[in-house]
Design an enzyme around this catalytic site. Structure first.
Site, PDB file in Angstrom:
ATOM      1  N   GLN A 138     -22.643  35.373  59.265  1.00 17.07           N
ATOM      2  CA  GLN A 138     -23.136  36.407  58.012  1.00 17.07           C
ATOM      3  C   GLN A 138     -21.727  36.583  56.937  1.00 17.07           C
ATOM      4  OE1 GLN A 138     -25.134  39.872  59.847  1.00 17.07           O
ATOM      5  NE2 GLN A 138     -25.914  39.812  57.109  1.00 17.07           N
ATOM      6  N   PHE A 139     -22.024  35.519  56.256  1.00 13.20           N
ATOM      7  CA  PHE A 139     -21.721  35.700  54.650  1.00 13.20           C
ATOM      8  C   PHE A 139     -22.083  37.214  53.923  1.00 13.20           C
ATOM      9  CE2 PHE A 139     -25.251  33.953  53.175  1.00 13.20           C
ATOM     10  CZ  PHE A 139     -25.519  34.572  51.635  1.00 13.20           C
ATOM     11  N   THR A 140     -22.779  37.701  54.223  1.00 10.19           N
ATOM     12  CA  THR A 140     -22.947  38.895  53.536  1.00 10.19           C
ATOM     13  C   THR A 140     -21.765  40.305  53.519  1.00 10.19           C
ATOM     14  OG1 THR A 140     -24.142  39.586  54.773  1.00 10.19           O
ATOM     15  CG2 THR A 140     -25.576  38.251  53.094  1.00 10.19           C
TER      16      THR A 140
END
Length: 150
Positions: free
Chosen positions: A77-79
């Site tokens: 989850q790069f967010t």
């Protein structure tokens, strides 16, 4: 490195031609930041493997994922590295580039496995649907900078 851990009764991930699910355990949302190091991966994996979040017979959070024979569903989850300070559209420049982040994400999962935990990965870089039942609710943020848990 940032990891959001949710203690779950069950969790699943679905993507194109991809499906994984677990019963009791942890659903991890794993963010690899621009400055994440191998030492961060080790520190967070060790901390999660040994964290006691499951209730014993007295109702106290005294049991680890090992003790309850739980599994981990690990979702990239790069967010988690979204920067929302300016404007209305988040910037993701604080996240590691996808090619390096993917290798580190798999290395992190392998480190968790080295502690004897069954780890099922999400589909890196894909649009995924996550379905989970948070148990508690228990949601904890783990962060490591320069190999030290914050």
């Amino acid at each position: 490195m940032r990891v959001v851990l949710q203690k779950v009764k069950q969790a699943s991930v679905t993507a194109d031609n991809y499906y994984q699910s677990i019963e009791q355990g942890f659903c991890l949302f794993v963010g690899i930041g621009e400055h994440t190091t191998e030492e961060d991966l080790h520190a967070v994996a060790k901390k999660i493997a040994n964290t006691r979040l499951f209730e014993d017979d007295a109702g106290k959070m005294n049991l680890s994922i090992h003790d309850v024979k739980g599994k981990i569903l690990s979702i990239s989850q790069f967010t988690l590295y979204a920067n929302v300070k300016k404007g209305n559209r988040p910037s993701f420049t604080d996240a590691k580039t996808p090619d390096i982040a993917e290798a580190m994400y798999h290395q992190f999962n392998d480190l968790l496995k080295s502690y004897g935990i069954d780890v099922l990965p999400g589909a890196f870089g894909e649009s995924m649907e996550i379905d989970l039942i948070n148990d508690g609710p228990v949601t904890i943020l783990f962060e490591s900078i320069e190999g030290k848990i914050q």
